[in-house]
Write a protein that holds these residues in place. Structure first.
Motif, PDB file in Angstrom:
ATOM      1  N   MET A 201     -10.642 -18.783  -3.486  1.00 62.22           N
ATOM      2  CA  MET A 201     -11.102 -18.105  -4.695  1.00 62.22           C
ATOM      3  C   MET A 201     -11.937 -16.873  -4.371  1.00 62.22           C
ATOM      4  N   ALA A 202     -12.702 -16.932  -3.286  1.00 65.23           N
ATOM      5  CA  ALA A 202     -13.477 -15.757  -2.875  1.00 65.23           C
ATOM      6  C   ALA A 202     -12.545 -14.621  -2.501  1.00 65.23           C
ATOM      7  N   ARG A 203     -11.481 -14.936  -1.773  1.00 67.57           N
ATOM      8  CA  ARG A 203     -10.519 -13.893  -1.392  1.00 67.57           C
ATOM      9  C   ARG A 203      -9.796 -13.336  -2.622  1.00 67.57           C
ATOM     10  N   MET A 204      -9.431 -14.199  -3.548  1.00 69.18           N
ATOM     11  CA  MET A 204      -8.722 -13.736  -4.734  1.00 69.18           C
ATOM     12  C   MET A 204      -9.614 -12.850  -5.599  1.00 69.18           C
ATOM     13  N   SER A 205     -10.875 -13.203  -5.734  1.00 67.18           N
ATOM     14  CA  SER A 205     -11.787 -12.384  -6.548  1.00 67.18           C
ATOM     15  C   SER A 205     -11.980 -11.002  -5.912  1.00 67.18           C
ATOM     16  N   ILE A 206     -12.001 -10.930  -4.596  1.00 69.27           N
ATOM     17  CA  ILE A 206     -12.119  -9.636  -3.913  1.00 69.27           C
ATOM     18  C   ILE A 206     -10.830  -8.833  -4.080  1.00 69.27           C
ATOM     19  N   ARG A 207      -9.671  -9.498  -3.979  1.00 68.85           N
ATOM     20  CA  ARG A 207      -8.395  -8.800  -4.177  1.00 68.85           C
ATOM     21  C   ARG A 207      -8.295  -8.210  -5.581  1.00 68.85           C
ATOM     22  N   THR A 283     -17.861  -7.078   7.155  1.00 65.66           N
ATOM     23  CA  THR A 283     -18.585  -7.712   6.059  1.00 65.66           C
ATOM     24  C   THR A 283     -18.077  -9.135   5.855  1.00 65.66           C
ATOM     25  N   ASP A 284     -18.632  -9.832   4.861  1.00 62.52           N
ATOM     26  CA  ASP A 284     -18.287 -11.230   4.595  1.00 62.52           C
ATOM     27  C   ASP A 284     -17.678 -11.373   3.205  1.00 62.52           C
ATOM     28  N   ASP A 285     -17.071 -12.556   2.946  1.00 67.09           N
ATOM     29  CA  ASP A 285     -16.371 -12.755   1.675  1.00 67.09           C
ATOM     30  C   ASP A 285     -17.303 -13.143   0.519  1.00 67.09           C
ATOM     31  N   ASP A 286     -18.616 -13.184   0.761  1.00 67.13           N
ATOM     32  CA  ASP A 286     -19.566 -13.391  -0.343  1.00 67.13           C
ATOM     33  C   ASP A 286     -20.337 -12.094  -0.621  1.00 67.13           C
ATOM     34  N   MET A 287     -19.715 -10.967  -0.303  1.00 66.52           N
ATOM     35  CA  MET A 287     -20.332  -9.653  -0.487  1.00 66.52           C
ATOM     36  C   MET A 287     -19.581  -8.854  -1.555  1.00 66.52           C
ATOM     37  N   PHE A 288     -20.328  -8.036  -2.267  1.00 66.46           N
ATOM     38  CA  PHE A 288     -19.723  -7.018  -3.130  1.00 66.46           C
ATOM     39  C   PHE A 288     -19.938  -5.680  -2.447  1.00 66.46           C
ATOM     40  N   ILE A 289     -18.843  -4.947  -2.208  1.00 66.61           N
ATOM     41  CA  ILE A 289     -18.904  -3.663  -1.518  1.00 66.61           C
ATOM     42  C   ILE A 289     -18.551  -2.541  -2.503  1.00 66.61           C
ATOM     43  N   ASN A 290     -19.454  -1.610  -2.622  1.00 66.12           N
ATOM     44  CA  ASN A 290     -19.225  -0.405  -3.422  1.00 66.12           C
ATOM     45  C   ASN A 290     -18.522   0.608  -2.510  1.00 66.12           C
ATOM     46  N   VAL A 291     -17.190   0.584  -2.546  1.00 63.22           N
ATOM     47  CA  VAL A 291     -16.399   1.367  -1.600  1.00 63.22           C
ATOM     48  C   VAL A 291     -16.596   2.868  -1.815  1.00 63.22           C
ATOM     49  N   LEU A 292     -16.686   3.310  -3.065  1.00 61.02           N
ATOM     50  CA  LEU A 292     -16.902   4.736  -3.329  1.00 61.02           C
ATOM     51  C   LEU A 292     -18.231   5.216  -2.748  1.00 61.02           C
ATOM     52  N   LYS A 293     -19.259   4.407  -2.898  1.00 61.48           N
ATOM     53  CA  LYS A 293     -20.563   4.753  -2.335  1.00 61.48           C
ATOM     54  C   LYS A 293     -20.490   4.800  -0.813  1.00 61.48           C
ATOM     55  N   LEU A 294     -19.748   3.895  -0.229  1.00 55.50           N
ATOM     56  CA  LEU A 294     -19.595   3.860   1.221  1.00 55.50           C
ATOM     57  C   LEU A 294     -18.845   5.086   1.726  1.00 55.50           C
ATOM     58  N   HIS A 410     -25.306  -8.987  -1.418  1.00 55.56           N
ATOM     59  CA  HIS A 410     -25.033 -10.265  -0.771  1.00 55.56           C
ATOM     60  C   HIS A 410     -25.133 -11.439  -1.744  1.00 55.56           C
ATOM     61  N   LYS A 411     -24.544 -12.573  -1.308  1.00 56.97           N
ATOM     62  CA  LYS A 411     -24.594 -13.858  -2.010  1.00 56.97           C
ATOM     63  C   LYS A 411     -23.979 -13.761  -3.399  1.00 56.97           C
ATOM     64  N   ILE A 412     -22.772 -13.234  -3.439  1.00 48.99           N
ATOM     65  CA  ILE A 412     -22.041 -13.080  -4.694  1.00 48.99           C
ATOM     66  C   ILE A 412     -20.985 -14.175  -4.799  1.00 48.99           C
ATOM     67  N   LYS A 413     -21.015 -14.915  -5.896  1.00 52.82           N
ATOM     68  CA  LYS A 413     -20.020 -15.953  -6.138  1.00 52.82           C
ATOM     69  C   LYS A 413     -18.711 -15.314  -6.596  1.00 52.82           C
ATOM     70  N   PRO A 414     -17.593 -16.014  -6.433  1.00 46.50           N
ATOM     71  CA  PRO A 414     -16.300 -15.430  -6.823  1.00 46.50           C
ATOM     72  C   PRO A 414     -16.267 -14.940  -8.271  1.00 46.50           C
ATOM     73  N   ILE A 415     -16.810 -15.716  -9.198  1.00 49.35           N
ATOM     74  CA  ILE A 415     -16.781 -15.303 -10.608  1.00 49.35           C
ATOM     75  C   ILE A 415     -17.666 -14.092 -10.854  1.00 49.35           C
ATOM     76  N   GLU A 416     -18.681 -13.909 -10.031  1.00 47.65           N
ATOM     77  CA  GLU A 416     -19.607 -12.785 -10.210  1.00 47.65           C
ATOM     78  C   GLU A 416     -19.023 -11.462  -9.710  1.00 47.65           C
ATOM     79  N   GLN A 417     -18.030 -11.547  -8.864  1.00 48.72           N
ATOM     80  CA  GLN A 417     -17.384 -10.315  -8.389  1.00 48.72           C
ATOM     81  C   GLN A 417     -16.844  -9.498  -9.567  1.00 48.72           C
ATOM     82  N   TYR A 418     -16.334 -10.186 -10.574  1.00 48.78           N
ATOM     83  CA  TYR A 418     -15.763  -9.500 -11.742  1.00 48.78           C
ATOM     84  C   TYR A 418     -16.868  -8.820 -12.563  1.00 48.78           C
TER      85      TYR A 418
END
Length: 432
Positions: A201-207, A283-294, A410-418
């Protein structure tokens, strides 16, 4: 006349008695040429079971007086042999000397085993104490650090990483071209996400959220995993990778204590398949990455041979074995770690990937991958580590402006990615 009759009777009785004495002497055994005339004591006879009639070849033999006489003589033979065995055993076995005047039956087996165990303990106590040597046994296709089940799976002596790391990857189902086309010649950023087998679910939320930027021609993204011995889980991962083709899998066993091996695995994969990429984000699968900022952050950086992230200075090793961050003095003898960037997310320049990979294999293993890679190994290679405040690497408020100003949360749950993705994409809210 009467005299002759009495004399004849006496002669007849004497002859009969002599014949019985001669017959009885046939059954008297002898040892060393001397006839055995000792009486069989009651306590000795009680320890020797008498032969029952059923053990003979006829049901009536046991009632024959000759058979009873032979049984008595056989018991006498056994008692003599028994006494000889007792005397020999007492002389040859020191454990039996204390009972040389007793019947051997009086020594219980439990007592003998107890005495034997005591003698073994004394014999072992003379040897020097031997500490168990930790075994590092890479199995074909599986590499892991082994130790006792009570402690973390780590060696208690320094061991070179190359001895426990098995190079190579399972690239059968991975779409290498979509992750890194032309070996990274036109790729500005490669984001490699450390994930666990069960974190589907973590991978799917990131995808579904920030991995969307992986569709750009100048950005590549993939997950990095190890192996598992769970057959059903392996089959699920194969199916998942067949659909998405974005999972790099190394030969190491996936576990917390093998995170260093996971980071080395992503360095090896980059060095092999994407050596011309300009920047790599680990990075890790419990992270939210702001790619544009990066990407904006990268545009302003011109320095080579650098690592960017949240810089940790003067951190001390944790010596408590109860902690997940435990490091023994054999693994790290210093009192303070060299400066390193914390593990949830850090950025590498592409020109140091090969050096980091090779040097890490020639460095003593440590389970803390951020301390190991960006601290110890980077220091040996004289690689610059720089602090960047945009790498938060912690859980922060989900307000849109906080998310837009941060590179990593850091420490982002799959549902919180959205939720974070929606706040990031909400153009109606303005930030100063």
């Amino acid at each position: 006349m009467r005299f002759f009759m009495v004399l004849g009777a006496v002669i007849i009785i004497t002859l009969i008695d002599a014949s019985f004495s001669a017959e009885e002497s046939k059954y008297v055994p002898s040892i060393g040429g001397f006839p055995m005339r000792h009486k069989i004591e009651k306590n000795v006879l009680s320890t020797i079971p008498s032969r029952r009639p059923s053990e003979n070849h006829g049901s009536n033999i046991g009632n024959d007086p000759l058979t009873e006489r032979s049984n008595k003589l056989e018991k006498k033979k056994l008692s003599v042999v028994h006494s000889s065995i007792q005397a020999f055993s007492a002389d040859s076995n020191p454990l039996l000397k204390t009972a040389e005047n007793e019947d051997i039956k009086t020594i219980k087996p439990s007592q003998f085993n107890k005495n034997r165990s005591k003698s073994r303990k004394k014999a072992h106590s003379r040897k020097k104490p031997h500490k168990p040597v930790p075994v590092v046994s890479p199995v074909k296709g599986i590499s892991s650090v082994q130790a006792s089940s009570a402690a973390p799976l780590l060696p208690d002596r320094p061991v070179l990483t190359m001895k426990i790391y098995e190079p190579g990857h399972l690239n059968k189902e991975i779409d290498i071209k979509s992750i890194c086309r032309h070996r990274g010649k036109y790729l500005k950023l490669l984001i490699l996400i450390a994930s666990e087998h069960s974190h589907f679910m973590a991978r799917m939320s990131i995808r579904h959220t920030w991995m969307h930027y992986g569709s750009r021609r100048d950005v590549g993204m993939a997950f990095v995993l190890g192996r598992t011995i769970n057959a059903s889980l392996t089959e699920s991962l194969n199916k998942e990778n067949y659909i998405y083709g974005d999972m790099i899998r190394g030969h190491f066993m996936d576990s917390y204590n093998n995170l260093t091996l996971k980071t080395i695995s992503l360095l090896e994969w980059t060095d092999t398949h994407c050596p011309r990429v300009k920047y790599i984000l680990k990075t890790d699968d419990d992270m939210f990455i702001n790619v544009l900022k990066l990407l904006d952050f990268i545009e302003g950086k011109k320095k080579a041979r650098s690592i960017y992230g949240r810089l940790a200075r003067k951190w001390k090793p944790i010596r408590s074995q109860k902690s997940k961050s435990f490091v023994s003095r054999q693994q790290f003898r210093g009192t303070v770690y060299p400066p390193f960037t914390t593990g949830p997310a850090y950025l590498l320049t592409g020109d140091i990937v090969h050096e980091l990979y090779v040097q890490s294999l020639n460095t003593y293993y440590m389970p803390l991958e951020d301390v190991f890679i960006t601290g110890i190994v980077a220091k040996r290679l004289k690689i610059r580590r720089e602090h960047a405040k945009e790498f938060r690497n912690s859980r922060i408020s989900f307000l849109p402006c906080n998310i837009r100003n941060a590179i990593s949360v850091h420490k982002i749950k799959p549902i919180e990615q959205y939720n974070l993705w929606r706040n990031l994409m909400d153009s109606t809210k303005k930030c100063e």
